[in-house]
Design a protein around this motif. Structure first.
Motif: not given
Length: 364
Positions: A254-256, A275-279, A286-290
């Protein structure tokens, strides 16, 4: 434009002719099982990818004050290697497990708090084989970039400490004995700074990897990251910059919730955009854009591709759609290298070809 030119432009937050596309390290298991025993460079070429080779070959100086004995045992599911390290003030022990895919820590080297002083006093700093690095750089030519790591179990001081002492143990000590944790991290930092000065000076690298997944916000809080990662990351990156190299901060998790800290740690590039699929925790657009909005003004970006749920099992069309989605979110302004977020072991070769072909249609 060559692959090298394309990737270097992206690392410098500039815009190449098209989206650069690569993977994060070939694994020997995959090369032997799915790529017919090719070398990493041959595999990049065979799949049509821009190459990002990794070189880390280093020798540990012989020392009568840090003598290592190893004993290997074959177990039903893996091979265990036990190490006993003799120092003038006592022994340290550690153990690793390995199978055809990977290696992991079975027994941590640092067990008692006083052990860090034996490590500080007697553990030698490895010496990079610069002739090997130059040979790989020359062989690579304009096909891509040459990356490397820092000495230790991992590039970042926090990740290194987790490997040596245990992540759960270290997290608890940030509350129980934070001064000791800072002392431990400072010891690791000094050895990394010595390695940077001695081994990276004059070496032919395009990108130096630091960080590690233990610094991600899926393992530690942003508050712990700010106190126990950020100061040491800044000093590490400043030392790398003093020799003229860019640094990529690897956060396989996680880095968000720590993008504001990554943007402050003096790195040049942030990966892995998982993404969540790889941990990771980039769960939706929306999170990606942020994440993009937080990071891209400050650093270039690498990563984004789910190597398990898309590259490994996706159809050609699913891979194409995901490449185009990642390009829209992370790559439309340049400064982005599309990459598998991290290691994979069973991705079919044809899917890697589809991955490369789809990226090549994303042009600036």
């Amino acid at each position: 434009m060559t692959s090298k030119e394309r990737m270097l432009l992206a690392i410098n937050k500039q815009t190449p002719d098209r989206l650069p596309v690569t993977i994060h390290q070939w694994q020997d298991y995959h090369l032997n099982s799915f790529m017919g025993g090719m070398t990493a460079l041959e595999a990049f070429t065979a799949c049509g990818l821009d190459a990002a080779l990794n070189y880390y070959e280093a020798d540990t100086p012989e020392s009568s004050q840090w003598r290592v004995e190893a004993k290997t045992t074959k177990l039903p599911d893996y091979i265990r290697t036990d190490y006993t390290i003799h120092t003038p003030e006592g022994d340290l022990t550690t153990a690793e497990g390995s199978n055809p895919m990977t290696t992991w820590v079975v027994e941590h080297l640092i067990k008692e708090k006083e052990d860090i002083y034996l490590y500080q006093k007697y553990a030698p700093v490895p010496v990079l084989r610069k002739d090997g690095a130059k040979a790989m750089y020359d062989q690579l030519g304009d096909k891509g970039i040459l990356r490397t790591f820092l000495c230790g179990k991992q590039g970042g001081c926090w990740q290194d400490a987790c490997e040596l002492y245990g992540a759960e143990n270290l997290i608890l000590e940030t509350y129980d004995d934070p001064d000791w944790v800072h002392e431990f991290l400072s010891i690791l930092l000094e050895k990394k700074l010595q390695y940077i000065e001695q081994s990276l000076t004059g070496a032919p690298f395009d990108l130096i990897e630091t960080g590690g997944g233990a610094a991600s916000n899926t393992l530690i809080s942003p508050a712990i990251h700010e106190e126990f990662c950020l100061p040491y990351d800044i000093k590490t990156h400043d030392a790398i910059h003093s020799l003229g190299f860019p640094a990529v901060y690897h956060t396989c998790g996680g880095m968000s919730k720590i993008t504001h800290l990554i943007s402050q740690n003096h790195c040049d590039v942030s990966e892995t955009l998982s993404p969540t699929g790889v941990g990771g925790d980039i769960a939706n657009d929306d999170i990606a854009r942020q994440v993009f909005s937080d990071l891209r003004p400050h650093v270039a970006l690498i990563g984004g591709m789910d190597q398990f749920n898309v590259l490994q099992s996706g159809t050609k069309e699913e891979i194409r759609r995901e490449v185009e989605r990642l390009f829209r979110i992370f790559g439309s302004q340049g400064g982005y290298i599309l990459s598998a977020c991290d290691h994979f072991f069973t991705v079919p070769k044809e899917n890697l070809v589809y991955f490369a072909e789809a990226a090549k249609t994303c042009r600036y």
